[in-house]
Design a protein around this motif. Structure first.
Motif, short mmCIF file in Angstrom:
data_model
loop_
_atom_site.label_atom_id
_atom_site.label_comp_id
_atom_site.label_asym_id
_atom_site.label_seq_id
_atom_site.Cartn_x
_atom_site.Cartn_y
_atom_site.Cartn_z
N ILE A 211 0.84 -1.20 0.00
CA ILE A 211 0.00 0.00 0.00
C ILE A 211 0.87 1.25 0.00
CG2 ILE A 211 -1.56 1.39 1.41
CD1 ILE A 211 -2.97 -1.17 2.25
N ILE A 212 1.84 1.30 0.91
CA ILE A 212 2.65 2.52 1.03
C ILE A 212 3.55 2.71 -0.19
CG2 ILE A 212 4.38 3.68 2.45
CD1 ILE A 212 1.60 3.51 3.65
N MET A 213 4.08 1.62 -0.74
CA MET A 213 4.87 1.74 -1.97
C MET A 213 4.01 2.26 -3.11
SD MET A 213 7.46 -1.54 -2.02
CE MET A 213 8.06 -1.06 -3.65
N PHE A 214 2.77 1.80 -3.18
CA PHE A 214 1.87 2.26 -4.25
C PHE A 214 1.60 3.75 -4.12
CE2 PHE A 214 -2.47 3.07 -5.80
CZ PHE A 214 -2.29 2.75 -7.14
N ILE A 215 1.42 4.23 -2.89
CA ILE A 215 1.22 5.67 -2.69
C ILE A 215 2.44 6.45 -3.18
CG2 ILE A 215 0.95 7.48 -0.94
CD1 ILE A 215 -0.70 5.45 0.68
N GLY A 216 3.63 5.94 -2.88
CA GLY A 216 4.85 6.59 -3.36
C GLY A 216 4.93 6.61 -4.87
N ILE A 217 4.51 5.52 -5.51
CA ILE A 217 4.50 5.45 -6.97
C ILE A 217 3.55 6.49 -7.54
CG2 ILE A 217 3.87 3.99 -8.94
CD1 ILE A 217 4.76 1.59 -7.18
N MET A 218 2.37 6.61 -6.92
CA MET A 218 1.38 7.57 -7.42
C MET A 218 1.84 9.01 -7.19
SD MET A 218 -1.13 5.94 -8.84
CE MET A 218 0.21 4.96 -9.51
N LEU A 219 2.48 9.26 -6.05
CA LEU A 219 2.96 10.63 -5.78
C LEU A 219 4.05 11.04 -6.76
CD1 LEU A 219 3.10 10.72 -1.86
CD2 LEU A 219 1.45 11.83 -3.37
N GLN A 220 4.80 10.06 -7.27
CA GLN A 220 5.86 10.39 -8.24
C GLN A 220 5.27 11.01 -9.50
OE1 GLN A 220 6.71 8.68 -11.38
NE2 GLN A 220 8.37 10.18 -11.63
N ILE A 236 -12.30 21.92 1.39
CA ILE A 236 -12.13 20.46 1.54
C ILE A 236 -11.00 20.16 2.52
CG2 ILE A 236 -11.39 18.36 0.35
CD1 ILE A 236 -12.91 19.37 -2.11
N LEU A 237 -9.87 20.86 2.39
CA LEU A 237 -8.75 20.65 3.31
C LEU A 237 -9.16 20.96 4.75
CD1 LEU A 237 -5.82 22.23 1.24
CD2 LEU A 237 -6.33 19.80 1.54
N SER A 269 -10.76 9.78 10.72
CA SER A 269 -11.57 10.90 10.21
C SER A 269 -10.72 12.04 9.67
CB SER A 269 -12.48 11.43 11.33
OG SER A 269 -11.70 12.04 12.36
N ALA A 270 -9.42 12.05 10.01
CA ALA A 270 -8.54 13.15 9.61
C ALA A 270 -7.56 12.74 8.53
CB ALA A 270 -7.77 13.66 10.84
N LEU A 271 -7.96 11.77 7.70
CA LEU A 271 -7.10 11.26 6.64
C LEU A 271 -7.44 11.91 5.30
CD1 LEU A 271 -7.10 7.49 7.62
CD2 LEU A 271 -5.22 9.11 7.91
N THR A 299 -3.58 14.07 0.15
CA THR A 299 -2.59 13.04 0.44
C THR A 299 -1.24 13.67 0.81
OG1 THR A 299 -3.65 11.46 -1.06
CG2 THR A 299 -1.36 11.03 -0.47
N LEU A 300 -0.80 14.66 0.05
CA LEU A 300 0.47 15.31 0.33
C LEU A 300 0.43 16.04 1.67
CD1 LEU A 300 1.32 16.73 -3.22
CD2 LEU A 300 2.53 14.90 -2.01
N LEU A 301 -0.67 16.74 1.94
CA LEU A 301 -0.76 17.51 3.18
C LEU A 301 -0.84 16.60 4.40
CD1 LEU A 301 -0.85 20.36 4.30
CD2 LEU A 301 -3.35 20.31 4.09
N SER A 302 -1.35 15.38 4.23
CA SER A 302 -1.50 14.47 5.37
C SER A 302 -0.16 14.10 5.99
CB SER A 302 -2.25 13.21 4.94
OG SER A 302 -1.45 12.40 4.09
N ILE A 303 0.92 14.21 5.22
CA ILE A 303 2.25 13.94 5.77
C ILE A 303 2.53 14.86 6.95
CG2 ILE A 303 4.72 14.00 5.26
CD1 ILE A 303 4.04 13.25 2.39
N LEU A 304 1.99 16.08 6.91
CA LEU A 304 2.17 17.04 7.99
C LEU A 304 1.06 16.94 9.03
CD1 LEU A 304 3.14 20.21 5.90
CD2 LEU A 304 4.68 18.58 7.02
#
Length: 310
Positions: A211-220, A236-237, A269-271, A299-304
């Motif tokens: 799952i996490i590798m796939f997210i990295g692939i999509m973010l690329q 939305i954010l 709920s905060a994803l 997805t990018l903002l969720s890292i923070l």
């Protein structure tokens, strides 16, 4: 504030980021063709995740514990329903364009409870969080593939009914069937042979890294510079990362829950917005660019935001 808890959350997210970076780097090197990119989510959804749920539920819960937890599904369903009503009112107030309304409503209401929620909660809380993750997943999935699917289809060229065979097939996906099978086995008191449990455990362990590798692939493939703030996106954010977790906190003031269940529900709920929003926006020919933007930005903002939420 207990900074050790915050530091633990940060390290958990950084662990996931490192795994995601592996997928990102490999994608940059051209390892993944379009066919390979399509294979990874199919492998997770149709093979690894169903048996992961089957093993962990039957292995970590008893029948009495399952019955005791069942009432908790009321909280995420109520929270998602309230968020949808709020997003509907905000959409009318902001005069969101017709083609974007379904994306806007779903973007504010539903979370990526499996591809991001599952590994994040397991990293933060361990295996004890799994039953609560699945409770939220159940409510989130049913709501999205009925109400969410309907409002997005209403914006497009192809009309669908909220209750239809196609909707049922999406709700009862392989992960959901794995969840239901495990629940039935527990309720009926039917034990699985050890060789089947071991098979499910080994295959299920593929879930989080894939799952996490796939997210990295999509973010690329996401052009960060192409992300432009808009009024709809900012709302939305705000709903995803601030209002939605606060809604869980508010509801649990009146509906007492075990501490771990409440914490998992807050994180769930905060994803980021569920990735299927971008798929449906393309399928129904509404505003696919906006759909991709919503999923990518959240997805990018969720890292923070995930460590902050924790």
């Amino acid at each position: 504030m207990d900074f050790s808890i915050v530091w633990h959350a940060v390290q958990s997210v950084l662990t996931l980021c490192c795994i995601g970076c592996v997928g990102y780097v490999l994608a940059r090197k051209g390892w993944f063709t379009p066919e390979a990119k399509a294979l990874l989510p199919r492998l997770v959804i149709q093979v690894a995740l169903p048996v992961y749920m089957l093993y962990n539920i039957t292995h970590s819960l008893s029948r009495d514990e399952l019955l005791h937890l069942a009432y908790g599904v009321f909280v995420p369903v109520l929270s998602i329903g309230v968020m949808f009503c709020l997003s509907f009112a905000l959409g009318r107030l902001l005069k969101v364009p017709h083609k974007r309304r379904g994306i806007f409503y779903s973007g504010c209401s539903v979370s990526n409870t499996i591809f991001i929620g599952l590994p994040v909660n397991l990293a933060l809380f361990g295996e004890a969080a799994l039953p609560y993750v699945l409770l939220y997943y159940f409510g989130n999935t049913v709501f999205f593939w009925t109400v969410g699917n309907y409002v997005m289809a209403a914006d497009g060229e192809e009309k669908v009914r909220i209750f239809s065979l196609a909707t049922l097939r999406r709700v009862f996906s392989p992960p959901m069937l794995g969840f239901i099978t495990a629940v039935l086995l527990l309720l009926l008191g039917i034990p699985l042979p050890d060789f089947l449990l071991n098979t499910a455990r080994i295959l299920g362990n593929l879930t989080t890294p894939l799952i996490i590798m796939f997210i990295g692939i999509m973010l690329q493939g996401i052009r960060i510079r192409a992300i432009r703030p808009s009024r709809e996106l900012l709302v939305i954010l705000l709903c995803r990362f601030v209002v939605s977790p606060l809604m869980i906190v508010l509801i649990t003031l009146f509906v007492p829950l075990p501490d771990l269940m409440r914490q998992v529900f807050v994180i769930q709920s905060a994803l980021p917005t569920v990735a299927a929003v971008s798929l449906l926006s393309s399928y129904y020919r509404t505003d696919p660019e906006f759909g991709v933007l919503v999923v990518s930005a959240t997805t990018l903002l969720s890292i923070l935001t995930i460590p902050v939420t924790m």
